[in-house]
Design an enzyme around this catalytic site. Structure first.
Site, PDB file in Angstrom:
ATOM      1  N   SER A  24      -0.774   4.859  -3.579  1.00 40.57           N
ATOM      2  CA  SER A  24      -0.353   4.765  -2.185  1.00 40.57           C
ATOM      3  C   SER A  24       1.071   4.277  -2.082  1.00 40.57           C
ATOM      4  CB  SER A  24      -1.276   3.815  -1.430  1.00 40.57           C
ATOM      5  OG  SER A  24      -2.548   4.360  -1.336  1.00 40.57           O
ATOM      6  N   GLY A 139      -3.447   9.210   4.628  1.00 39.98           N
ATOM      7  CA  GLY A 139      -3.391   8.678   3.282  1.00 39.98           C
ATOM      8  C   GLY A 139      -2.621   7.369   3.239  1.00 39.98           C
ATOM      9  N   LEU A 140      -1.965   7.113   2.105  1.00 39.77           N
ATOM     10  CA  LEU A 140      -1.188   5.890   1.893  1.00 39.77           C
ATOM     11  C   LEU A 140      -2.045   4.648   2.099  1.00 39.77           C
ATOM     12  CD1 LEU A 140       2.108   6.895   3.743  1.00 39.77           C
ATOM     13  CD2 LEU A 140       1.631   7.025   1.299  1.00 39.77           C
ATOM     14  N   CYS A 141      -3.289   4.708   1.645  1.00 41.71           N
ATOM     15  CA  CYS A 141      -4.185   3.556   1.785  1.00 41.71           C
ATOM     16  C   CYS A 141      -4.951   3.308   0.488  1.00 41.71           C
ATOM     17  CB  CYS A 141      -5.149   3.756   2.947  1.00 41.71           C
ATOM     18  SG  CYS A 141      -6.046   5.319   2.921  1.00 41.71           S
ATOM     19  N   GLY A 142      -4.272   3.484  -0.642  1.00 45.43           N
ATOM     20  CA  GLY A 142      -4.908   3.209  -1.920  1.00 45.43           C
ATOM     21  C   GLY A 142      -6.050   4.175  -2.199  1.00 45.43           C
TER      22      GLY A 142
END
Length: 375
Positions: A24, A139-142
């Site tokens: 992320s 997205g961009l949340c691990g």
């Protein structure tokens, strides 16, 4: 971008070079530099790579990393502010949903002695299971979305081994994309999520679940979502939505209660001029009902009115839990990305200063050598 005049070693430090730790943190391109302990290339290390860069390229890279750090830090603060509101909604809704389940359980117990047909509480042999899978829209949340999708895949595998049929109700853009690319998984309906779960959105899911179960197209409905535990921890769980739990609890498929008595609250504060997060522990209390509870109205009428509300509240609660978990995961991922950007900027600045000093020293030596030649 062509680079020259400088040889740099890419460190094998896991926090920077391991792609799995930057799932992320895609803002940072794979441009890594050595830590302070590295003074010369070591070709014997298989994980090291050599890159040549000049002063101009280094300056551009430093500016790029600085801008990336500003973006990730801003996203971290936005997620921190949103997760506060999301967890408040989760904790405030828990007493209502848990009390509602207890009321339904008490009514259901009283109706056991009467010959009343209640479809949503009827337990029948399971031949087909409906899985409601709740994922995020961004997205961009691990590994938030990956964890719940892997949980769904594992559950589907278990159902196949048991010889049971299944169908999926996908909620959220990430889940919709995932199941669309896998046509071998039967999907009953795709539902788009939203940034703020509402009762209307939960009702749309509840209506579809209700029709599947009452028409006996499926014999069991399971809700797969991510339970919010703390800012750095969330657990993908499977909650049996229908038929109604005989114990009046929110339990997973193994009969283990998925409700937590203690919840962590987070708030943004300032420390040494920077925003930080502090946490408090809040205990959720619910009302205990007497075993000799009497209802003035006909229990069947009460049950007919409460069962749709039960479905709506449980689905809304799962949506709120999932949103809080997603925001917490994004906040943690952006925090790690900010730390990586800061470390990368320091390494780049160190190498840039060394190369600039070496260039200045070389020019001074040339001037001195030329002056000596003229004497």
């Amino acid at each position: 971008m062509s680079c020259s005049n400088l040889t740099m070693l890419v460190s094998s430090k896991p926090s920077l070079s391991d792609p799995s730790t930057l799932s992320s943190r895609s803002f940072l391109s794979p441009f890594h530099l050595p830590n302070s302990a590295t003074s010369s290339p070591t070709p014997s290390r298989p994980s090291s790579t050599q890159i040549n860069c000049g002063l101009r390229e280094l300056r551009e890279r430093i500016v790029s990393v600085t801008n990336t750090k500003k973006i990730t830090e801003a996203m971290k603060l936005v997620a921190a502010a949103k997760v506060r509101r999301a967890q408040e909604a989760v904790v405030n809704a828990r007493p209502f949903s848990e009390t509602l389940v207890e009321v339904l359980y008490n009514i259901n117990e009283q109706l056991q002695i009467e010959d009343v047909d209640i479809p949503l509480t009827k337990i029948r042999p399971v031949k087909k299971v409906a899985l409601v899978v709740i994922t995020g829209d961004r997205g961009l949340c691990g590994g938030y979305n990956n964890y719940i999708l892997k949980k769904a895949e594992a559950r589907i595998k278990e159902l196949k081994q048991l010889g049971l049929e299944y169908t999926v109700i996908s909620v959220g853009k990430k889940g919709n994309t995932y199941f669309t690319r896998r046509p071998y998984i039967p999907v009953d309906k795709f539902i788009e999520g939203s940034n703020l779960p509402t009762a209307k959105e939960a009702q749309a899911i509840a209506d579809d679940v209700f029709s599947l179960f009452v028409s006996e197209e499926c014999d069991k409905v399971e809700l797969l979502y991510t339970k919010f535990v703390s800012l750095v921890k969330s657990n993908p769980v499977i909650h049996t939505l229908l038929p109604l739990s005989p114990r009046g609890e929110i339990c997973d498929i193994n009969g283990i209660c998925v409700d937590a008595a203690d919840d962590e609250f987070f708030r943004l504060t300032t420390k040494e001029g920077k925003l930080t997060v502090e946490r408090d522990v809040v205990r959720t209390k619910t009302t205990d009902f007497s075993p000799i509870l009497q209802f003035e109205q006909d229990p069947v009428q009460i049950l007919d009115a409460l069962l749709p509300l039960y479905l709506n509240s449980q689905i809304l609660r799962a949506l709120q839990e999932s949103l809080a978990s997603e925001l917490a995961a994004r906040m943690s991922a952006m925090s790690n990305a900010t730390d990586n950007a800061d470390e990368l900027k320091k390494n780049l600045s160190r190498v840039y200063n060394r190369q600039r000093q070496a260039k200045i020293t070389g020019e001074i030596l040339e001037i001195v050598a030329g002056a000596n030649a003229l004497v």
